[in-house]
Write an enzyme that holds these catalytic residues in place. Structure first.
Site, PDB file in Angstrom:
ATOM      1  N   ASP A   1      26.557   8.626   7.963  1.00 43.39           N
ATOM      2  CA  ASP A   1      26.085  10.271   8.121  1.00 43.39           C
ATOM      3  C   ASP A   1      27.610  11.201   8.055  1.00 43.39           C
ATOM      4  OD1 ASP A   1      23.380  10.142  10.223  1.00 43.39           O
ATOM      5  OD2 ASP A   1      23.553   9.615   8.465  1.00 43.39           O
TER       6      ASP A   1
ATOM      7  N   ASP B   1       0.592  -2.148  -1.767  1.00 40.91           N
ATOM      8  CA  ASP B   1      -0.403  -1.225  -1.397  1.00 40.91           C
ATOM      9  C   ASP B   1       0.302   0.130  -1.200  1.00 40.91           C
ATOM     10  OD1 ASP B   1      -2.681  -0.107  -1.256  1.00 40.91           O
ATOM     11  OD2 ASP B   1      -3.171  -0.873   0.901  1.00 40.91           O
TER      12      ASP B   1
ATOM     13  N   CYS C   1      -0.858  16.897  29.225  1.00 43.12           N
ATOM     14  CA  CYS C   1      -0.682  17.087  30.598  1.00 43.12           C
ATOM     15  C   CYS C   1       0.667  18.117  30.847  1.00 43.12           C
ATOM     16  CB  CYS C   1      -0.639  15.965  31.250  1.00 43.12           C
ATOM     17  SG  CYS C   1      -0.347  16.019  32.939  1.00 43.12           S
TER      18      CYS C   1
ATOM     19  N   LYS D   1       0.773  -7.698  -5.007  1.00 44.34           N
ATOM     20  CA  LYS D   1       0.085  -6.325  -5.111  1.00 44.34           C
ATOM     21  C   LYS D   1       0.449  -5.431  -4.074  1.00 44.34           C
ATOM     22  CE  LYS D   1      -3.785  -3.726  -6.976  1.00 44.34           C
ATOM     23  NZ  LYS D   1      -3.718  -2.637  -6.193  1.00 44.34           N
TER      24      LYS D   1
ATOM     25  N   CYS E   1      -5.942  15.470  33.529  1.00 45.66           N
ATOM     26  CA  CYS E   1      -5.109  14.392  33.059  1.00 45.66           C
ATOM     27  C   CYS E   1      -5.729  12.980  34.262  1.00 45.66           C
ATOM     28  CB  CYS E   1      -3.932  14.558  33.583  1.00 45.66           C
ATOM     29  SG  CYS E   1      -2.826  13.349  33.474  1.00 45.66           S
TER      30      CYS E   1
ATOM     31  N   ASP F   1      25.287   3.772  10.929  1.00 45.69           N
ATOM     32  CA  ASP F   1      24.546   4.814  10.632  1.00 45.69           C
ATOM     33  C   ASP F   1      25.712   6.057  10.856  1.00 45.69           C
ATOM     34  OD1 ASP F   1      21.178   4.187  11.621  1.00 45.69           O
ATOM     35  OD2 ASP F   1      22.454   3.463   9.874  1.00 45.69           O
TER      36      ASP F   1
ATOM     37  N   CYS G   1      -2.729  12.292  36.772  1.00 42.32           N
ATOM     38  CA  CYS G   1      -2.693  13.082  37.980  1.00 42.32           C
ATOM     39  C   CYS G   1      -3.530  14.124  38.149  1.00 42.32           C
ATOM     40  CB  CYS G   1      -1.017  13.753  37.722  1.00 42.32           C
ATOM     41  SG  CYS G   1      -1.141  15.025  36.388  1.00 42.32           S
TER      42      CYS G   1
HETATM   43  S1  IVH Z   1       1.376  -3.867 -12.949  1.00 44.19           S
HETATM   44  C1  IVH Z   1      -1.398  -1.836 -16.251  1.00 44.19           C
HETATM   45  N1  IVH Z   1       2.307  -5.058 -10.690  1.00 44.19           N
HETATM   46  O1  IVH Z   1      -1.820  -1.509  -8.622  1.00 44.19           O
HETATM   47  C2  IVH Z   1      -1.131  -1.604 -14.784  1.00 44.19           C
HETATM   48  N2  IVH Z   1       0.798  -3.085 -10.639  1.00 44.19           N
HETATM   49  O2  IVH Z   1      -4.656  -0.831  -9.789  1.00 44.19           O
HETATM   50  C3  IVH Z   1       0.201  -2.245 -14.527  1.00 44.19           C
HETATM   51  N3  IVH Z   1       0.433  -2.427  -8.129  1.00 44.19           N
HETATM   52  O3  IVH Z   1      -1.379   1.604 -10.141  1.00 44.19           O
HETATM   53  C4  IVH Z   1       0.523  -2.393 -13.084  1.00 44.19           C
HETATM   54  N4  IVH Z   1       1.623  -3.997  -7.053  1.00 44.19           N
HETATM   55  O4  IVH Z   1       0.365   1.111  -8.734  1.00 44.19           O
HETATM   56  C5  IVH Z   1       1.651  -4.039 -11.105  1.00 44.19           C
HETATM   57  N5  IVH Z   1       2.999  -5.865  -8.746  1.00 44.19           N
HETATM   58  C6  IVH Z   1       2.432  -4.827  -9.356  1.00 44.19           C
HETATM   59  C7  IVH Z   1       1.803  -3.939  -8.486  1.00 44.19           C
HETATM   60  C8  IVH Z   1       1.125  -3.080  -9.098  1.00 44.19           C
HETATM   61  C9  IVH Z   1       0.880  -2.741  -6.961  1.00 44.19           C
HETATM   62  C10 IVH Z   1      -0.456  -1.041  -8.483  1.00 44.19           C
HETATM   63  C11 IVH Z   1      -0.186  -0.012  -9.187  1.00 44.19           C
HETATM   64  C12 IVH Z   1      -1.137   0.210 -10.128  1.00 44.19           C
HETATM   65  C13 IVH Z   1      -2.392  -0.329  -9.412  1.00 44.19           C
HETATM   66  C14 IVH Z   1      -3.534  -0.992 -10.310  1.00 44.19           C
END
Ligand code: IVH
Length: 664
Positions: A38, A117, A424, A115, A406, A34, A409
């Site tokens: 940098d 998040d 504290c 998927k 606290c 790192d 203490c």
């Molecule tokens: S495909 C037509 N692939 O889920 C939409 N979406 O509820 C095509 N998301 O807004 C999305 N992982 O941000 C796709 N592997 C994935 C995903 C993904 C997360 C999210 C995406 C979208 C939301 C839909």
């Protein structure tokens, strides 16, 4: 350095840094430390500035640009749709049946991806260069957050391999759980509000107005869709993901091509169990028809495509009862309320405690002792209380009252008007002393092997250690009587304490535990100030001039050095032999040997510290007051009285340009 030489070096540095980024983020195999990273980045930044050779795809742009006032709106010519959700296997089978009916056959495959998040983002590339980064907004128009997107290291600024002139990438920006937890803990520790989960933190961060702040947050990205304007309808999702990978993006490494819905079910069952081992949060599996030509036939509804569906996992939550609320004291005295729970199973572990973050959070959620609450693991090391499950009989305890003493203490707690946390202020409060020592000994700080929580606990409670200098006064004889400490481990511990004296200035600075001074800030401070004395005397204004340091950090550094106890401690550590000076940067040339410079006014390209560094690196000296001994005045705009004095004494006044000529 001539302009050509500078241009060459800049090209070299950009390449090195891009490769280092790829190695770090795409192959998870760092090719440089790192510190080295940098250092090169800093060299590049100053060359670009000095020679005015900027480029929007330079690695320096990953750490942000100037704050923009608000985000311009961008239209999404191809709408950013959402996905229909299912929560059980029957609904997934319904989806499969619908697809087959609409297509009239079953000669297609499904791509199953995780998927992620986080937050959807859309990236445009023109001739291989990132030209736009946008949020989803309402699906048809979003915010242009290009400056923020540029700071995400997983987003290539320049594409690799072959690509068409215009190309669009869609994906998910997110935070890994461990990085999120670290960030949140730091925020809580310094009295800032905490984010509820990695998704909120990502969305909140990408909407900040200052990309420099965004750059410091651990945002990552997975790409999941590629849009190319041509009439090739023979592509598959599998090919697109492979192409994205070749272009330099990270894509779902757990993607699996399935020949039918049965395989999809198996994958879902597998991830329902294994997802807790992933470093990031996934709330389901996205199932997509693999062949683009079939997607065209299936089409979409107003909101979501008919060719894909998201199978959502059950949220990892559990219900328990709060049997008490205790207060924890952090390193800087920050008080964190914690819910003591009836033990409950959650995502494979027994949960007995959950953070309540701060008083405000408790009142916002109206959490009371005796309440049934929902607990969730959201990237926190310890889980958090999501909210109260109100009981039918409506019977509840009294609203929570924050104690004002606290718990450790007994000192009175204080709360500053602009902060959310109570604190504290007793410097000798035992848990604070212990966590200060733990921080001091930790890997990124003084890295003292064998000085863990248990040993520190005994050292502090036996009155052997209360300050950092005390550590260096310990002898093996002091340690042997401690629990689980043999003669050999006592000697080893003494040796590693002594060895810590060799740690460089930036680590020492970090180890001191100055509020808001993390490892990066410590590094920047050690680079900007030659030693602790210069730093201790630096005004808030000159601290503010240092890259990555804003008024909040500057204020905290100042107040640390205004505390006589801290000054005394530093004096003792100096006597013990710790390094309180940056290693000599080394002479670059002797072109300015024996010459004394005085700086005045604002220079067009160089900051004061940078000019000073250049003078010293070339053998010269920078002094603060004009006298007969001054050889040159390096003057910028709004130079004041020093200029008049120089004129009186007949000292040559030079510009930044003249100065560069001298050291060329
Ligand atoms: S495909 C037509 N692939 O889920 C939409 N979406 O509820 C095509 N998301 O807004 C999305 N992982 O941000 C796709 N592997 C994935 C995903 C993904 C997360 C999210 C995406 C979208 C939301 C839909």
């Amino acid at each position: 350095m001539s302009t050509t030489e500078a241009r060459n070096r800049i090209g070299e540095l950009r390449k090195l840094l891009d490769e280092a980024n790829d190695a770090y983020y795409q192959e998870a195999a760092p090719v440089m430390s790192d510190r080295e990273y940098d250092r090169l980045l800093e060299e590049l930044r100053s060359l670009e500035e000095q020679y005015q050779l900027y480029s929007p795809d330079s690695p320096t742009h990953r750490v942000g640009g100037r704050p923009t006032k608000e985000f311009p709106t961008v239209a999404h010519p191809v709408p950013m749709l959402s996905l229909s959700n299912t929560y059980n296997s029957d609904e997934l089978d319904d989806f499969d049946r619908r697809v087959k009916n609409l297509l009239g056959h079953s000669n297609f495959s499904y791509m199953a991806e995780l998927k992620f998040d986080g937050m959807a983002i859309r990236l445009l590339y023109k001739k291989g260069k990132l030209s736009l980064g946008a949020t989803r907004g309402d699906g048809t128009q979003g915010d242009d957050i290009t400056a923020n997107i540029r700071t995400i290291r997983d987003v290539p600024l320049t594409l690799s391999g072959d690509y068409p002139d215009n190309l669009e990438v869609r994906g998910e920006a997110y935070m890994e759980m461990a990085a999120f937890a670290r960030m949140n803990n730091n925020r809580a520790e310094s009295g800032e509000s905490v984010f509820a989960n990695p998704r909120n933190a990502t969305a909140g961060t990408l909407k900040l107005q200052d990309p420099v702040v965004v750059a410091r947050r651990p945002i990552r990205m997975f790409a999941y869709d590629l849009l190319i304007e041509d009439d090739n309808r023979e592509r598959t999702q599998q090919q697109k993901l492979d192409m994205l990978e070749e272009l330099g993006f990270r894509v779902c490494e757990h993607r699996i091509l399935c020949s039918g819905i049965k395989e999809v079910h198996e994958i879902i069952t597998k991830w329902e169990l294994l997802r807790k081992d992933l470093p990031y949060e996934t709330d389901g599996v996205v199932v997509k028809v693999n062949e683009e030509r079939y997607r065209d036939i299936l089409g979409q509804t107003a909101k979501a495509p008919r060719w894909a569906i998201a199978y959502k996992f059950e949220a990892e939550q559990a219900v328990s009862r709060i049997i008490g609320i205790t207060l924890q004291v952090g390193r800087l005295g920050t008080i964190t309320p914690v819910a003591e729970l009836e033990p409950v199973q959650l995502a494979g572990t027994t949960v007995k405690r959950a953070t309540l973050h701060n008083e405000e959070e408790i009142h916002r959620k109206d959490i009371r002792i005796g309440d049934q609450v929902t607990v969730e693991k959201a990237g926190e090391i310890i889980p958090q209380v999501v909210g109260v499950v109100l009981q039918e009989d409506g019977h509840r305890g009294d609203p929570f009252k924050m104690p004002h003493d606290c718990p450790a203490c007994g000192a009175a707690l204080v709360k500053l008007p602009e902060e959310v946390a109570w604190r504290c202020t007793n410097n000798q409060c035992p848990p604070q002393v212990r966590s200060r020592l733990e921080h001091y000994a930790s890997r990124d700080a003084m890295d003292i092997d064998g000085l863990g929580e248990a040993v520190i606990d005994q050292l502090v409670s036996n009155g052997l250690v209360s300050t950092f200098p005390d550590l260096y006064r310990l002898s093996a004889d002091d340690l042997v009587p401690l629990e689980r400490m043999g003669e050999k481990s006592a000697n080893n511990l003494i040796a590693s304490i002594q060895k810590s004296k060799e740690k460089p200035f930036d680590k020492v600075l970090f180890a001191l535990g100055i509020r808001f001074v993390g490892i990066t800030v410590a590094r920047d401070l050690a680079r900007a100030f030659p030693g602790i004395d210069a730093l201790a005397e630096a005004s808030e204004q000159s601290l503010n001039e240092v890259h990555s340091i804003g008024p909040r950090i500057a204020g905290s550094v100042r107040s640390f050095f205004e505390n006589p106890d801290n000054l005394k401690m530093i004096r003792q550590l100096k006597e013990i032999g710790l390094r309180f000076h940056s290693e000599e940067p080394g002479l670059v040339s002797e072109k300015l040997a024996g010459k004394a410079f005085v700086l005045t006014g604002t220079l067009p390209g160089l900051k004061r510290n940078e000019a000073k560094e250049l003078i010293e690196q070339n053998g010269g000296k920078a002094t603060s007051s004009v006298s007969k001994k001054t050889d040159y005045i390096l003057a910028g705009e709004e130079a004041g009285s020093k200029l008049d004095k120089a004129r009186q004494l007949g000292i040559p006044i030079i510009t930044e340009e003249d100065f560069f000529e001298m050291i060329k």
